[in-house]
Design an enzyme around this catalytic site. Structure first.
Site, PDB file in Angstrom:
ATOM      1  N   LEU A  35      -1.484   1.189   2.102  1.00  0.00           N
ATOM      2  CA  LEU A  35      -1.337   0.406   3.143  1.00  0.00           C
ATOM      3  C   LEU A  35      -1.767  -0.612   3.542  1.00  0.00           C
ATOM      4  O   LEU A  35      -3.250  -1.541   3.320  1.00  0.00           O
ATOM      5  CB  LEU A  35      -1.314   1.494   4.825  1.00  0.00           C
ATOM      6  CG  LEU A  35      -1.126   2.963   4.482  1.00  0.00           C
ATOM      7  CD1 LEU A  35      -0.724   3.397   5.629  1.00  0.00           C
ATOM      8  CD2 LEU A  35       1.061   2.713   4.450  1.00  0.00           C
ATOM      9  N   HIS A  39       2.622  -2.955   7.221  1.00  0.00           N
ATOM     10  CA  HIS A  39       2.687  -1.625   7.036  1.00  0.00           C
ATOM     11  C   HIS A  39       2.093  -1.118   8.893  1.00  0.00           C
ATOM     12  O   HIS A  39       2.410  -0.448   9.051  1.00  0.00           O
ATOM     13  CB  HIS A  39       2.432  -0.491   6.119  1.00  0.00           C
ATOM     14  CG  HIS A  39       2.704  -0.726   4.974  1.00  0.00           C
ATOM     15  ND1 HIS A  39       2.177  -0.625   3.798  1.00  0.00           N
ATOM     16  CD2 HIS A  39       4.182   0.376   4.173  1.00  0.00           C
ATOM     17  CE1 HIS A  39       2.546  -0.713   2.589  1.00  0.00           C
ATOM     18  NE2 HIS A  39       3.763  -0.440   3.612  1.00  0.00           N
ATOM     19  N   ASP A 152      12.141  -6.304   3.413  1.00  0.00           N
ATOM     20  CA  ASP A 152      12.720  -5.646   2.690  1.00  0.00           C
ATOM     21  C   ASP A 152      14.643  -5.551   3.079  1.00  0.00           C
ATOM     22  O   ASP A 152      14.434  -4.519   3.730  1.00  0.00           O
ATOM     23  CB  ASP A 152      12.440  -4.488   1.928  1.00  0.00           C
ATOM     24  CG  ASP A 152      11.252  -4.736   1.054  1.00  0.00           C
ATOM     25  OD1 ASP A 152      10.912  -4.866  -0.158  1.00  0.00           O
ATOM     26  OD2 ASP A 152       9.646  -3.596   2.043  1.00  0.00           O
ATOM     27  N   GLN A 155      16.990  -3.714   1.935  1.00  0.00           N
ATOM     28  CA  GLN A 155      16.760  -1.803   2.443  1.00  0.00           C
ATOM     29  C   GLN A 155      17.110  -1.408   3.747  1.00  0.00           C
ATOM     30  O   GLN A 155      17.581  -0.670   3.613  1.00  0.00           O
ATOM     31  CB  GLN A 155      14.774  -2.063   1.769  1.00  0.00           C
ATOM     32  CG  GLN A 155      14.957  -0.027   2.307  1.00  0.00           C
ATOM     33  CD  GLN A 155      13.381  -0.443   1.336  1.00  0.00           C
ATOM     34  OE1 GLN A 155      13.096   0.140   0.270  1.00  0.00           O
ATOM     35  NE2 GLN A 155      12.673   0.030   2.612  1.00  0.00           N
TER      36      GLN A 155
END
Ligand code: PAF
Length: 284
Positions: A35, A39, A152, A155
Site C-alpha cells: 500500500l 491506495h 488504472d 481497469q
C-alpha cells in the site's frame, strides 16, 4: 488502530451481513497490497462516503502474464495493516489462493471490446484475471461501493462494465491518480526501480504533459506522439508499449481531441512496466 485481518469467505460474509442488518453501507478498496498513498487516498474517500470500509489484499496470479513479475511482486501484509491504522479502516480481507480459486475452479469473467486495446493487447488475459477476481471480491464481500484509482483507467472502465453487465449491485467509484512530488504516478511497482531508473521515471508523465500542451496548441497528434516516444527512448526507457489518445468513455482511438479524451502510456524502464494516463480536454 491496526485493523483486524479476516482470511476466509465465510468470516467476511458473516461480518458484512451484520453490518448490513444494522443498515450500514459497506465499501471495499481492492488492492494487491504494498500500500502507498494512492491506495490510502482510496481508503480515505471510502471512509468519507461509507459506514464501513474493507481493504482487500490478494496478489491475483490470474492477472500476471509473467511468472517472474508475480514472484517479484512486493508482499508486505504486516506493514500494510500498520499503514491503515490512521485511516479507521474496519478490516483487511486477505484471502489465500485456496479461498479465491479452490480446486476445480473453472470460471473466467471476460469483458469484451474495451479490453482489446492498451494494456489488454499488451498483456493477454490480464483483464480476464482482473474481472474474475474483482467479480469474486464484489460477491464475497457484498459491498455497496468499490473504490478504484483512475491510475488504472482502463481497469476502472472494465470493472464498471463487468459490474453493470453481471447486475452486481455495487457502485464503482473512480478516484484521482495520486503522484509523487516529481509527478511519477504512485505505484507498488515503483519499489522495483533502481535509484537511477527512479530518477528517469517521471519523464513519462512529463512527455505526456508536453503532448497535451501541443494538442491544446492545435499541433497534430502523430507528430507529438513520435517526438514523445523518441524523447522517452533517449531518456532511457527500453520500450514504449503505447502512447495513445483515446475517448474517455469507450476507449476508442482518437487522432484529435474531438471529444473528451485521455492520453494513455505504458513503457518499460529497466524491465519495470510503468503506466500513466491524463485527461485531455475536448478541443472544438
Ligand atoms: O489494481 C489492482 O491492484 C488489481 O488489479 C486489483 C483491482 C486489486 C485486482 O486484483
Amino acid at each position: 488502530m491496526i485493523p483486524d485481518i479476516v482470511r476466509t469467505r465465510s468470516a467476511i460474509r458473516t461480518i458484512v451481513a451484520k453490518w448490513k442488518a444494522a443498515g450500514e453501507t459497506v465499501a471495499i478498496v481492492p488492492t494487491m497490497g504494498a500500500l502507498h498513498q494512492g491506495h490510502l487516498s482510496l481508503v480515505k474517500a471510502a471512509r468519507e462516503q461509507c459506514d464501513r470500509v474493507i481493504v482487500t489484499i490478494f496478489i491475483n496470479p490470474k492477472q500476471f502474464n509473467n511468472p517472474e513479475d508475480l514472484e517479484n511482486y512486493p508482499r508486505t501484509e504486516k506493514a500494510d495493516a500498520q499503514k491503515l491504522a490512521p485511516y479507521n479502516c474496519d478490516l483487511v480481507y486477505v484471502p489465500d489462493g485456496a479461498q479465491m480459486y479452490p480446486e476445480g475452479f473453472a470460471s473466467t469473467v471476460l469483458v469484451e471490446g474495451i479490453t482489446d486495446c492498451l494494456c489488454g493487447s499488451h498483456r493477454p488475459g490480464h483483464f480476464d484475471g482482473v474481472s474474475t477476481v474483482v467479480a469474486k471480491l464484489f460477491l464475497q464481500t457484498q459491498a455497496d461501493f468499490a473504490f478504484f484509482g483512475e491510475k488504472d483507467f482502463q481497469q476502472l472502465q472494465v470493472v464498471r462494465t463487468m459490474a453493470r453487465d453481471l447486475d452486481i449491485p455495487i457502485s464503482v467509484i473512480g478516484c484521482p491518480t495520486i503522484r509523487e512530488s516529481d509527478g511519477l504516478v504512485m505505484s507498488s511497482r515503483n519499489l522495483l526501480l533502481s535509484e537511477t531508473a527512479r530518477k528517469i521515471a517521471p519523464a513519462l508523465g512529463r512527455e505526456m504533459q508536453a503532448v497535451i500542451k501541443g494538442l491544446a496548441q492545435g499541433k497534430p497528434f502523430q507528430k507529438l506522439q513520435k517526438m514523445a516516444i523518441s524523447n522517452l527512448e533517449v531518456a532511457g526507457f527500453n520500450a514504449v508499449e503505447y502512447l495513445e489518445l483515446r475517448a474517455s468513455n469507450d476507449l476508442s482511438l482518437l487522432d484529435t481531441p474531438s471529444q473528451e479524451g485521455r492520453l494513455f502510456a505504458a513503457a518499460r524502464l529497466e524491465g519495470v512496466r510503468l503506466i500513466d494516463n491524463l485527461a485531455v480536454p475536448a478541443r472544438p
